[in-house]
Every structure is written in C-alpha cells, then in structure tokens.
Design a protein around this motif. Structure first.
Motif, short mmCIF file in Angstrom:
data_model
loop_
_atom_site.label_atom_id
_atom_site.label_comp_id
_atom_site.label_asym_id
_atom_site.label_seq_id
_atom_site.Cartn_x
_atom_site.Cartn_y
_atom_site.Cartn_z
N ASP A 14 70.99 33.34 50.78
CA ASP A 14 69.88 32.34 50.86
C ASP A 14 69.45 32.08 52.35
O ASP A 14 70.47 31.77 53.28
N ALA A 15 68.25 32.32 52.64
CA ALA A 15 67.70 31.95 53.90
C ALA A 15 68.04 30.60 54.29
O ALA A 15 67.85 30.47 55.58
N GLY A 16 68.02 29.65 53.53
CA GLY A 16 68.21 28.28 53.88
C GLY A 16 69.51 27.74 53.62
O GLY A 16 70.59 28.47 53.71
N ASP A 17 69.77 26.46 53.46
CA ASP A 17 71.05 26.05 53.19
C ASP A 17 70.85 24.79 52.04
O ASP A 17 70.03 25.05 51.08
N THR A 18 71.75 23.95 51.99
CA THR A 18 71.67 23.02 51.10
C THR A 18 70.68 21.62 51.46
O THR A 18 71.01 20.65 50.59
N ARG A 46 59.41 26.17 49.68
CA ARG A 46 60.70 25.94 50.52
C ARG A 46 61.74 26.99 50.32
O ARG A 46 61.80 27.83 49.53
N GLN A 47 62.89 26.88 51.19
CA GLN A 47 63.70 27.73 51.07
C GLN A 47 65.09 26.91 50.97
O GLN A 47 65.08 25.80 51.03
N GLY A 48 66.33 27.56 50.61
CA GLY A 48 67.34 26.88 50.61
C GLY A 48 67.56 26.74 49.01
O GLY A 48 67.03 27.35 48.12
N VAL A 49 68.97 26.11 48.77
CA VAL A 49 69.62 25.90 47.25
C VAL A 49 68.41 24.94 46.59
O VAL A 49 68.38 23.79 47.17
N GLY A 50 67.88 25.41 45.56
CA GLY A 50 66.91 24.82 44.93
C GLY A 50 65.48 25.10 45.19
O GLY A 50 64.56 24.76 44.35
N GLY A 51 65.38 26.07 46.29
CA GLY A 51 64.17 26.60 46.43
C GLY A 51 62.89 25.42 46.50
O GLY A 51 62.76 24.39 46.76
N THR A 147 78.32 32.08 47.79
CA THR A 147 77.07 31.92 48.45
C THR A 147 77.08 32.04 50.05
O THR A 147 77.90 31.40 50.81
N MET A 148 76.32 32.79 50.57
CA MET A 148 76.01 32.99 52.08
C MET A 148 74.65 32.29 52.38
O MET A 148 73.66 32.67 51.89
N LEU A 149 74.89 31.23 53.15
CA LEU A 149 73.64 30.50 53.50
C LEU A 149 73.23 30.90 55.15
O LEU A 149 73.82 31.36 55.69
N ASN A 150 71.92 30.34 55.26
CA ASN A 150 71.15 30.70 56.32
C ASN A 150 71.20 31.85 56.81
O ASN A 150 71.52 32.51 57.98
N SER A 151 71.16 32.99 55.72
CA SER A 151 71.17 34.33 55.99
C SER A 151 70.03 34.98 55.25
O SER A 151 69.63 34.91 54.30
N ARG A 152 69.12 35.76 56.30
CA ARG A 152 67.80 35.88 55.96
C ARG A 152 67.62 37.45 55.67
O ARG A 152 68.19 38.30 56.44
N LEU A 153 67.23 37.92 54.38
CA LEU A 153 66.76 39.41 54.30
C LEU A 153 65.94 40.04 54.97
O LEU A 153 64.86 39.49 55.43
N TRP A 556 72.40 38.71 43.75
CA TRP A 556 71.15 38.22 43.89
C TRP A 556 70.68 37.67 45.18
O TRP A 556 71.32 36.48 45.63
N GLY A 557 69.52 38.25 45.66
CA GLY A 557 69.41 38.09 46.98
C GLY A 557 68.19 37.24 47.38
O GLY A 557 67.26 37.20 46.73
N ARG A 558 68.31 36.39 48.40
CA ARG A 558 67.33 35.61 48.98
C ARG A 558 67.22 36.10 50.37
O ARG A 558 67.89 35.84 50.92
#
Length: 558
Positions: A14-18, A46-51, A147-153, A556-558
């Motif tokens: 996910d490009a965001g976080d929690t 929005r980005q992050g967990v929950g989008g 989960t890998m957070l703050n990680s942008r495709l 599952w990629g974001r």
C-alpha cells in the motif's frame, strides 16, 4: 481478506499507511479538463489501509439481472459474464462490508397502481462505512497476510509479453522488485488506470496498444434534484424513509424503473429517493435544516463529520444567508434541539450508523433525488500527456452526453405519469420550461467519486482491458479488482458489486494453485525463499513458517 481466509498467502502493498485516509502525492500530477464535470481528486480518493472508504457514505446497492443484459439503446455496453456469475458472491460482499444480508428487495408489497416503476428495491448501508478500523484491522492481524506500507507501485516488470515477473515498488526513495506467482492491482479506478497507462508509455503494445480501450469509457453517475415529489397521503413517506431492518442495518426503499420500462422508453437505469430540501435554501423555513447547515458550513466542524465533497454540496455557494437561517432556528428552538440530539445519537453515537435523516413534511412534499446511469463513451477518458515543460500529467477528460440528460428527463416523466395515474402523488419541477429543466440537469452533471470503465471487462481485447475473470488480456498472471473493470455504471454506486467481484476473484485464484508447496513470497534476489525485506520498509509480518506450508502466493498490489 477473502483470499487469506481461503488459505492463500497474501502480500498487501500500500502506498499509504494505517492513518486516517491519507491523501498522498499524485504521480503524475493531474489535470482535470473540465472542472465543472469532475470533482478534484483530493475530494474523491484516499490511500492507505481502508482506502477511499474513509470518504464512503456506506451505501450498498447490488447490480440486478437486467444490468448484465445487452440493451439495444446502450451502445458499448454488455458483459462477458452474467448475473449468475456474480450474485453467488453477494453474501460474502455483504459480510465484508458489514451491511447485513445480501437482500435488496423489501418484503413489503409494491405500491398499488404502479406498472412501470418499482417501489420495493432496497439500498443497504454499512453499519460503519470507514473500513480501515474494522476490516482493515482484521486484515493486518491475519496470519496469512503480510503488509508493506508507504510503498508505492512505480512499474510492472515483464518476463515477456505474456507474464509479469514482478512489481517495482518505491519506499523512501529506494526501489525494489517484489515477486509473486500472481498479481492483483486493487488500487481504485483512477490509480490503477494511471499505473497501466504509465507502463503503456514504455511498452506501447501493452494493454490493447496506445489509444486502445485502456483509459477510455470513463463513467460515473448523474445525481441531483430537479423536482419535488408531492405525496397524496403524506404518511406514505414512512415507506421510503431509512429503517433499521431485522439484520440490524439501515435500509431504504426507492423508486426504480422496471427493465421493461427502460427498454420501452429507451432510458438508462435510474433510481429516485426522497430527500430534504437543500440545507442552504433558507426558504424551507425549517429550523433543524438551518441548524445543520450552519454546523457544516463551519469548516472545522463540517469536515469532521462529513466528507468534504458532500459538505460542499450541502452548503452551496455564497452568500450563506446566515441571518435567515438563525431566524429559522429561533422559530422553534426546542424542536430543533430535540431533532439535533436524535440525529447526533443515531448517526454519530450509535454502533449502527444511521446514514441520513428525512424530516417529515405535513404536506407530503419532499425533494426528489435522482441517481442515473451514464452511457459508456470512448471519448470520456484518462490519458497521460506531457506539459509544456515535458512533465507527465494524468489528463482527466470526463464527459457526459446529451443522451444521458435525455434519459433523465424521460425517466422523470415516466415516474410522474405513474404516480399521477395511481393517485399516489405527482412531481412538481423546479422549472416548467423543458429547456430550463435540461439546463438544470446539465448544471448538476458532475461526478468523479465513482471511477468506472477505464479498464473495462470484455471478452474482446479490442474493447476491454480484462476478461471475465478480471485477468488482463494477454498477461497470464496479472489481475485487476476495481470499479474500473465495470463495463457499465448501472444506477448503483459501484462499491458493493466491486466487493463481490473481488471475492469472486479470490476464489478464482485459489482454484489456480497446485496443492504442493512453493517458495514463499519475497523480494527479488532472495535465494532461499524467506522474505528479507529492505531495511526501513514498514511490514506487518506474522508466522512465516506457517505460510511456507501453503504453497499459495498471490500478491494484491496497491
């Protein structure tokens, strides 16, 4: 969550976080061609967990059998799958979205005398629409999910034209390639399209070639109000109000045009529901509506209780007529206080959030809100272009057609005719002149919240980006789950059907794996199959030993 529950091992990037609904930087920057038609992206994504559920109102509406049928008056429509392929997953979607049962037809009878309009179709509402703190928390805690957070495709790497070898992600300025057996882009309609368009600039033959279907057919909905409905029996409004059903969730009945009427009158799928007068129109003389208006017009308070796009729609444009609203409140201050306490308790202090409120009208008069389907239009599209300085820009060229407006006008006329013939009520338009009604519809024609169609589903690679299993045409191990895969918008907002398609895809992926173990998911360059994540990349990681026994490795990629 569904994939992990089945037993697949999932790496969620996910490009965001929690944190609550992060905005994040847009890559590349975005240019909205017609700002009158499309909301700014900082109000819609929005980005992050929950989008983007951080902005979601919680409405869950199912696509119906007729939505999957070919319709002669809907060019570029049609699905490669049918209702029977999606409906079996509705119950699981309802469970994940927490909207009670997958029941979308009221047990109460239709209103007598209606022949072309139904009054028993339901919209359901999530008990709490922000999914991050609940569904997201369960995902993060699941032993099958890392989960890998703050990680942008930033790129998709290919072995050849038919297979993805890995996803290139960026964290804190560092880039690494993540590998798996299969990859799912679950990024929201605009972001997933942007990502594929960027890849296509480097690989012009990918995804149906440049100027092919990718990015085209951008749809949403047309929504607003051009008329009041006046009910002959004011008490019948109770049938169309929010009610808490036997599944302990709120539902609401609406008027919908029957499929036969849609074909007969050559109109798009459209629904109607009762609403309050505009909060900002002080002429309603309702103290409670004026109090709500003044509360949400105060930006710090309004933004705390409503998504900004919804808040702006409710407060209208200046001038605000604050004095007139205060005068409305002073007419019945005690009534206003009682109403506001009830609204606060049911909407903000209850475990089951009431999605809205309708103040009863003794005369049976209510605003009539429409929510209409939009035609697929290949010229309504996203594309990546270059600015004068050479900088890449995501160009959002979102369009409505005259046919969209024609359909709304005819749909209102059908409903008015039905209500009058049955003795139930009538519509009273804001403008008697049909040309003025059309102009009002065009003024209200704006979306950007429902990003549909830009990686549409089709059995023909020349007309769509994914097939009936949501697999990208021509690429054996790349999938998309997003509102962007829908080939039509129907009248329903897309959240519920997208959730059902995601559940369906999880089960499809599970059926593709052989039972024998295979190496664990990890970053490129690992030799022993054990994930060694780059220092500094935030990871929620649990029980790798247990995962190594499954042999199931979707990503599952974001």
């Amino acid at each position: 969550m569904e994939a992990a529950n089945i037993g697949l091992r999932v790496l969620l990037i996910d490009a965001g976080d929690t944190r609550r609904g992060g905005r994040g930087a847009l890559h590349p920057p975005t240019l909205i061609v017609d700002p009158a038609r499309h909301a700014p992206l900082d109000l819609t994504t929005r980005q992050g967990v929950g989008g983007t559920s951080w902005l979601w109102g919680g409405r869950c509406v199912a696509f119906q059998p007729a939505d999957f049928e070919d319709r002669a008056h809907v060019p570029h429509g049609g699905w490669p799958i049918g209702y029977e392929d999606v409906a079996p997953w509705y119950a699981a979607a309802a469970r994940h979205l927490d909207c009670g049962a997958a029941s979308f037809r009221s047990g109460e009878p239709e209103w007598d005398g209606l022949t072309e309009v139904a009054s028993s179709d339901l919209e359901r509402w999530a008990r709490q629409p922000r999914l991050g703190p609940r569904l997201g928390a369960r995902v993060l805690a699941h032993p099958k999910v890392t989960t890998m957070l703050n990680s942008r495709l930033v790129d998709i790497a290919f072995d050849d034209e038919q297979s993805v070898s890995g996803l290139v992600i960026e964290h804190a300025g560092l880039r690494r390639e993540v590998r798996a057996q299969r990859y799912v882009l679950a990024m929201g309609g605009l972001e997933v399209t942007r990502a594929l368009l960027e890849v296509q600039r480097r690989r012009p033959s990918a995804f149906g070639r440049v100027d092919g279907p990718l990015g085209r057919y951008y749809m949403g909905h047309a929504t607003g109000t051009i008329a009041d409905v006046v009910l002959t029996d004011p008490d019948r409004a109770a049938d169309l109000d929010f009610v808490r059903d036997e599944h302990d969730t709120y539902v609401r009945r609406r008027f919908t045009l029957l499929p036969e009427a849609q074909r007969k009158h050559r109109v798009l799928n459209t629904s109607f529901y009762l609403d309050n007068p505009h909060f900002y129109e002080h002429g309603h003389r309702n103290g409670t509506l004026s109090a709500v208006f003044l509360g949400i017009a105060f930006a710090p308070l309004g933004r705390a209780i409503l998504a900004e796009g919804i808040r702006l729609r409710h407060i209208g444009s200046a001038p605000r007529h604050t004095g007139a609203h205060i005068a409305n409140i002073l007419r019945q201050p005690w009534r206003v206080a009682v109403d506001l306490l009830g609204i606060l308790r049911r909407r903000y202090l209850s475990a089951v959030r009431k999605p809205g409120f309708i103040l009863r009208s003794a005369g049976g008069r209510y605003a009539l809100h429409y929510h209409g389907e939009q035609l697929p239009n290949p010229d309504s599209r996203l594309r990546i272009t270059a600015a004068d300085d050479g900088t890449e820009i995501l160009e959002v060229d979102f369009r409505y057609l005259d046919e969209d407006i024609d359909s709304l006008l005819r749909s209102h006329d059908v409903l008015d005719t039905e209500l009058r013939a049955a003795g139930i009520g009538r519509l009273e338009y804001h403008h008697e002149d049909p040309a003025a009604r059309r102009a009002e519809l065009w003024e209200q024609a704006a979306d950007g919240y429902h990003s549909i169609g830009t990686t549409r589903m089709s059995d023909d690679p020349a007309r769509g980006v994914v097939d009936g299993d949501c697999r990208v045409h021509g690429v054996g191990n790349l999938y998309i789950t997003s509102s962007s895969v829908l080939p039509i918008s129907a009248e329903a907002n897309p959240t519920f059907v997208v959730a059902a398609l995601a559940v369906r895809l999880a089960h499809h992926l599970a059926g593709l794996y052989a039972p024998e173990p295979s190496p664990a998911v990890g970053l490129a360059g690992e030799g022993d199959g054990v994930p060694i994540l780059h220092p500094g990349i935030p990871v929620v990681q649990r029980s790798w030993e247990a995962r190594r026994t499954t042999g199931l490795r979707p990503l599952w990629g974001r």
